[in-house]
Design a protein around this motif. Structure first.
Motif, PDB file in Angstrom:
ATOM      1  N   VAL A  65       0.823  -1.208   0.000  1.00  0.00           N
ATOM      2  CA  VAL A  65       0.000   0.000   0.000  1.00  0.00           C
ATOM      3  C   VAL A  65       0.864   1.268   0.000  1.00  0.00           C
ATOM      4  N   MET A  66       2.123   1.126   0.399  1.00  0.00           N
ATOM      5  CA  MET A  66       3.048   2.261   0.353  1.00  0.00           C
ATOM      6  C   MET A  66       3.897   2.260  -0.921  1.00  0.00           C
ATOM      7  N   SER A  67       3.686   1.297  -1.814  1.00  0.00           N
ATOM      8  CA  SER A  67       4.540   1.129  -2.994  1.00  0.00           C
ATOM      9  C   SER A  67       4.274   2.129  -4.108  1.00  0.00           C
ATOM     10  N   GLY A  68       3.196   2.852  -4.030  1.00  0.00           N
ATOM     11  CA  GLY A  68       2.870   3.806  -5.075  1.00  0.00           C
ATOM     12  C   GLY A  68       1.703   4.671  -4.645  1.00  0.00           C
ATOM     13  N   PRO A  69       1.280   5.551  -5.523  1.00  0.00           N
ATOM     14  CA  PRO A  69       0.189   6.452  -5.158  1.00  0.00           C
ATOM     15  C   PRO A  69      -1.151   5.723  -5.029  1.00  0.00           C
ATOM     16  N   VAL A  70      -1.995   6.305  -4.179  1.00  0.00           N
ATOM     17  CA  VAL A  70      -3.367   5.848  -3.988  1.00  0.00           C
ATOM     18  C   VAL A  70      -4.286   7.056  -4.153  1.00  0.00           C
ATOM     19  N   LEU A  71      -5.550   6.780  -4.402  1.00  0.00           N
ATOM     20  CA  LEU A  71      -6.552   7.848  -4.411  1.00  0.00           C
ATOM     21  C   LEU A  71      -7.494   7.574  -3.256  1.00  0.00           C
ATOM     22  N   THR A  72      -7.449   8.435  -2.240  1.00  0.00           N
ATOM     23  CA  THR A  72      -8.357   8.301  -1.106  1.00  0.00           C
ATOM     24  C   THR A  72      -9.556   9.205  -1.359  1.00  0.00           C
ATOM     25  N   MET A  73     -10.745   8.702  -1.004  1.00  0.00           N
ATOM     26  CA  MET A  73     -11.973   9.450  -1.293  1.00  0.00           C
ATOM     27  C   MET A  73     -12.998   9.254  -0.193  1.00  0.00           C
ATOM     28  N   VAL A  74     -13.906  10.200  -0.099  1.00  0.00           N
ATOM     29  CA  VAL A  74     -15.086  10.066   0.737  1.00  0.00           C
ATOM     30  C   VAL A  74     -16.286  10.180  -0.191  1.00  0.00           C
ATOM     31  N   TRP A  75     -17.185   9.197  -0.065  1.00  0.00           N
ATOM     32  CA  TRP A  75     -18.399   9.146  -0.880  1.00  0.00           C
ATOM     33  C   TRP A  75     -19.604   9.259   0.030  1.00  0.00           C
ATOM     34  N   GLU A  76     -20.644   9.884  -0.476  1.00  0.00           N
ATOM     35  CA  GLU A  76     -21.842  10.144   0.313  1.00  0.00           C
ATOM     36  C   GLU A  76     -23.073   9.678  -0.440  1.00  0.00           C
ATOM     37  N   GLY A  77     -24.052   9.185   0.305  1.00  0.00           N
ATOM     38  CA  GLY A  77     -25.325   8.790  -0.288  1.00  0.00           C
ATOM     39  C   GLY A  77     -26.133   7.957   0.687  1.00  0.00           C
ATOM     40  N   LYS A  78     -27.358   7.710   0.350  1.00  0.00           N
ATOM     41  CA  LYS A  78     -28.227   6.869   1.170  1.00  0.00           C
ATOM     42  C   LYS A  78     -27.644   5.452   1.171  1.00  0.00           C
ATOM     43  N   ASP A  79     -27.427   4.899   2.353  1.00  0.00           N
ATOM     44  CA  ASP A  79     -26.853   3.553   2.504  1.00  0.00           C
ATOM     45  C   ASP A  79     -25.520   3.403   1.770  1.00  0.00           C
ATOM     46  N   ALA A  80     -24.713   4.454   1.784  1.00  0.00           N
ATOM     47  CA  ALA A  80     -23.456   4.475   1.016  1.00  0.00           C
ATOM     48  C   ALA A  80     -22.525   3.312   1.351  1.00  0.00           C
ATOM     49  N   ILE A  81     -22.410   2.960   2.622  1.00  0.00           N
ATOM     50  CA  ILE A  81     -21.471   1.903   3.008  1.00  0.00           C
ATOM     51  C   ILE A  81     -21.880   0.574   2.379  1.00  0.00           C
ATOM     52  N   ALA A  82     -23.125   0.179   2.550  1.00  0.00           N
ATOM     53  CA  ALA A  82     -23.603  -1.097   2.000  1.00  0.00           C
ATOM     54  C   ALA A  82     -23.547  -1.093   0.476  1.00  0.00           C
TER      55      ALA A  82
END
Length: 149
Positions: A65-82
């Protein structure tokens, strides 16, 4: 609205499939409210994966996970996690259903393209590790707004 944390891992970035992953989340109706393209520090990796630090696979996970770039994001919506978890698919891409991100794009468990929070508590914790409150942007998607009165 519920928020969830999503990270496109180094293999997803290096394979050039960031746009395809984002498109799936957007097409479902979720709204991105934060994003950062970065290489994770050891400190963030240790905090993010704290529950795995003592497990035998952790050293290779950390290196990967440290070997290269990542894109971290936050997503929003109804029941977003599921919803995001269903879109992502099983951890092992060989077991992930066709049509899921890992089922269609993942290669192996160790390089499975994407991480997504699995519960409200982990989402809150992971969002707090990677973003400040001020970095979360509030806006209305055009499909949420009334276009004509």
């Amino acid at each position: 609205m519920e928020r969830t944390f999503v990270m496109i891992k180094p293999d997803g970035v290096q394979r050039g499939i960031v746009g395809a992953v984002i498109s799936r989340l957007e097409a479902k109706g979720l709204k991105m409210v934060a994003a950062q393209f970065t290489v994770l520090s050891e400190e963030k990796v240790m905090e993010h994966y704290a529950e795995h630090v003592e497990k035998p696979f952790f050293p290779s996970l950390k290196a990967y996970v440290m070997s290269g770039p990542v894109l971290t994001m936050v997503w929003e919506g109804k029941d977003a996690i599921a919803i995001v978890r269903r879109l992502v698919g099983a951890t092992n891409p060989a077991e992930a259903a066709p049509g899921t991100i890992r089922g269609d794009m993942g290669m192996e468990t160790g390089k499975n393209v994407i991480h997504a929070s699995d519960a409200p508590e982990s989402a809150a914790r992971e969002i707090g590790i990677h973003f400040t409150k001020d970095e979360l942007v509030a806006y209305t998607r055009i499909d949420e707004a009334v276009l004509y009165e």
